[in-house]
Enzyme design. Structure first.
Site, PDB file in Angstrom:
ATOM      1  N   ASP A   1     -19.873 -88.097  16.674  1.00  0.00           N
ATOM      2  CA  ASP A   1     -19.519 -88.098  18.095  1.00  0.00           C
ATOM      3  C   ASP A   1     -18.163 -87.388  18.209  1.00  0.00           C
ATOM      4  O   ASP A   1     -17.123 -87.947  17.864  1.00  0.00           O
ATOM      5  CB  ASP A   1     -19.432 -89.552  18.583  1.00  0.00           C
TER       6      ASP A   1
ATOM      7  N   CYS B   1     -15.320 -98.708  27.344  1.00  0.00           N
ATOM      8  CA  CYS B   1     -16.681 -98.658  26.782  1.00  0.00           C
ATOM      9  C   CYS B   1     -16.673 -98.992  25.295  1.00  0.00           C
ATOM     10  O   CYS B   1     -17.396 -98.371  24.497  1.00  0.00           O
ATOM     11  CB  CYS B   1     -17.358 -97.304  27.043  1.00  0.00           C
TER      12      CYS B   1
ATOM     13  N   HIS C   1     -18.007 -95.870  20.825  1.00  0.00           N
ATOM     14  CA  HIS C   1     -18.205 -95.937  22.281  1.00  0.00           C
ATOM     15  C   HIS C   1     -19.618 -96.467  22.545  1.00  0.00           C
ATOM     16  O   HIS C   1     -20.523 -96.220  21.731  1.00  0.00           O
ATOM     17  CB  HIS C   1     -18.048 -94.511  22.828  1.00  0.00           C
TER      18      HIS C   1
ATOM     19  N   LYS D   1     -14.664 -83.050  28.859  1.00  0.00           N
ATOM     20  CA  LYS D   1     -13.449 -83.523  28.176  1.00  0.00           C
ATOM     21  C   LYS D   1     -12.718 -82.369  27.494  1.00  0.00           C
ATOM     22  O   LYS D   1     -11.708 -82.576  26.833  1.00  0.00           O
ATOM     23  CB  LYS D   1     -13.814 -84.577  27.134  1.00  0.00           C
TER      24      LYS D   1
ATOM     25  N   GLN E   1     -14.144 -86.774  21.701  1.00  0.00           N
ATOM     26  CA  GLN E   1     -12.675 -86.778  21.827  1.00  0.00           C
ATOM     27  C   GLN E   1     -12.012 -85.766  20.898  1.00  0.00           C
ATOM     28  O   GLN E   1     -10.784 -85.647  20.903  1.00  0.00           O
ATOM     29  CB  GLN E   1     -12.113 -88.178  21.533  1.00  0.00           C
TER      30      GLN E   1
END
Ligand code: C6P
Length: 410
Positions: free
Chosen positions: A202, A368, A122, A228, A205
């Site tokens: 990261d 993104c 991203h 999220k 998600q």
């Protein structure tokens, strides 16, 4: 409580019609909906305990401080951190990456060093490193994404070529927000350690969708956003190993992060306070801890299995449609609960607009991931992303909406 139909009464926002049709919310990859339990925790804080933290000696301030620090400890348990002091509150994934890129890199990155990323990052896990590398005279390299035949996974056969002793930090996404690919995070951390590189995962998600333990993963840093994972917007987390955080210079200066201030200069508290200048998002932290309780009440193994099943069902349904190209993992492969797709002659924005007329909320665009889109030869894709409140009926509604899209655009 099982994911799916049983959780839906907890999400008031889902019980509405959009464009005269029942809302089918398939955009949790962008932001998730919030259960009553999280909304109630935020309300209760404002109704009973609202005061500034770490500053006051009165009852409300002490209660607010206790609730804020209890939230930190709850989030530490949620990700398996050894010590609550390893949890830094930020505004979200983006700010967490920027913090490490600014602070850790200023102390550790030298001219000629390399930062390794992957082609599926991203922009939030790409641009901050580009800026940090430019400041230090270092280079950013990208581990390639393999083609459709390899289901758009990372080209791990080439990892040794990229992960050399020149690499000082390897930052990669746990789950791609565009492809639904799940990366072998523990293995990537192990390989990075072997060449002496620090690691940043990261987990934007993944953290609210599957079991995750920073110690088992063996990472140095892990970043995510509250919004999220059923939590409020405006709150996020940087997990960092304590020894690393304590050796890093401050990111921002202000109240709350200092030990002593003189006109001539200042000294700073240890982590996490060193990185939390100014009044933090107290209600956000409390809401995020309530989100951890909510998610663990259902169980992340059950959520992961549910998301995976809906993702597979969606992929199978979409592949029936004429002129469609579906990205990412195929049936039977590890996958997240999301499916990205593109029609040969229909722009993703048109797909999303017509789906919206059927009450189906999708995301369309470059997600993104502009360099990845260019590599895939696509201007954009549409994406359906699932979470613990989605149902099989909603996958059927998605397929029906897309059949209308195909009919509409001929
Ligand atoms: N992806 C999506 O629709 P923030 O904006 O800081 O909360 O999260 C940024 C971010 C970082 N990494 C990954 C893997 C992400 O998916 C995101 C956010 C959203 O896919 C908005 S672009």
């Amino acid at each position: 409580m099982r994911p799916g139909l049983e959780t839906r009464p907890d999400f008031p926002v889902l019980a509405q019609q959009v464009n005269g049709k029942p809302l089918v919310y398939l955009d949790s990859g962008a932001t998730s909906q919030k259960p009553r339990q999280v909304l109630a925790a935020v309300d209760a804080y404002y109704e009973r305990d609202n005061a500034n933290v770490h500053r006051g000696l009165h009852a409300l301030s002490m209660r607010a401080t206790e609730a804020f620090e209890k939230s930190r400890a709850r989030i530490a348990r949620f990700v398996g951190a050894a010590d609550p002091a390893e949890i830094v509150f930020t505004r979200g994934t983006t700010e967490s990456v920027n913090l490490v890129a600014a602070s850790w890199c200023s102390a550790n990155l030298r001219p000629g060093d390399e930062i390794l990323l992957t082609e599926m990052e991203h922009h939030s896990n790409m641009v901050p490193w580009q800026l940090a590398a430019a400041r230090a005279g270092a280079t950013v390299r990208y581990l390639p994404v393999a083609g459709a035949d390899a289901e758009h996974g990372l080209d791990l056969d080439r990892l040794d070529e990229f992960l050399t002793p020149r690499v000082k930090l390897f930052a990669f996404t746990h789950i791609s927000n565009t492809l639904g690919v799940v990366n072998p995070a523990a293995e990537l951390c192990r390989r990075a350690r072997a060449v002496g590189a620090a690691t940043l995962i990261d987990a934007a998600q993944s953290v609210g969708h599957e079991p995750l333990d920073v110690q088992a993963l063996g990472c140095d840093f892990l970043v995510f956003s509250g919004h999220k994972m059923c939590g409020p917007t405006g709150i996020g987390v940087l997990y960092g190993r304590k020894a690393l955080l304590d050796a890093m210079p401050p990111y921002q200066g202000g109240g709350g992060m200092i030990e002593n201030v003189e006109f001539s200069g200042s000294t700073f508290k240890p982590a996490p306070e060193r990185f939390e200048a100014g009044t933090p998002d107290i209600a956000g932290a409390i809401g995020l801890a309530a989100a951890c309780d909510y998610i663990d009440g259902i169980g992340r193994p059950a959520i992961a299995a549910h998301d995976h099943r809906l993702g597979e069902l969606a992929r199978a349904a979409l592949e029936e449609l004429p002129g469609i190209r579906v990205l990412g993992p195929r049936a039977g492969s590890p996958r997240a609960g999301m499916v990205s797709f593109a029609f040969a002659n229909i722009h993703a924005h048109d797909v999303v607009t017509v789906a919206d007329q059927q009450g189906v909320a999708l995301r369309g665009g470059h997600h993104c991931n502009m360099p990845l889109m260019k590599k895939l030869g696509l201007p954009s894709t549409a994406r359906a992303s699932f979470y613990l409140y989605n149902t099989e009926e909603e996958v059927a509604a998605l397929a029906a909406a897309l059949r209308k899209v195909v009919k509409f655009f001929g």
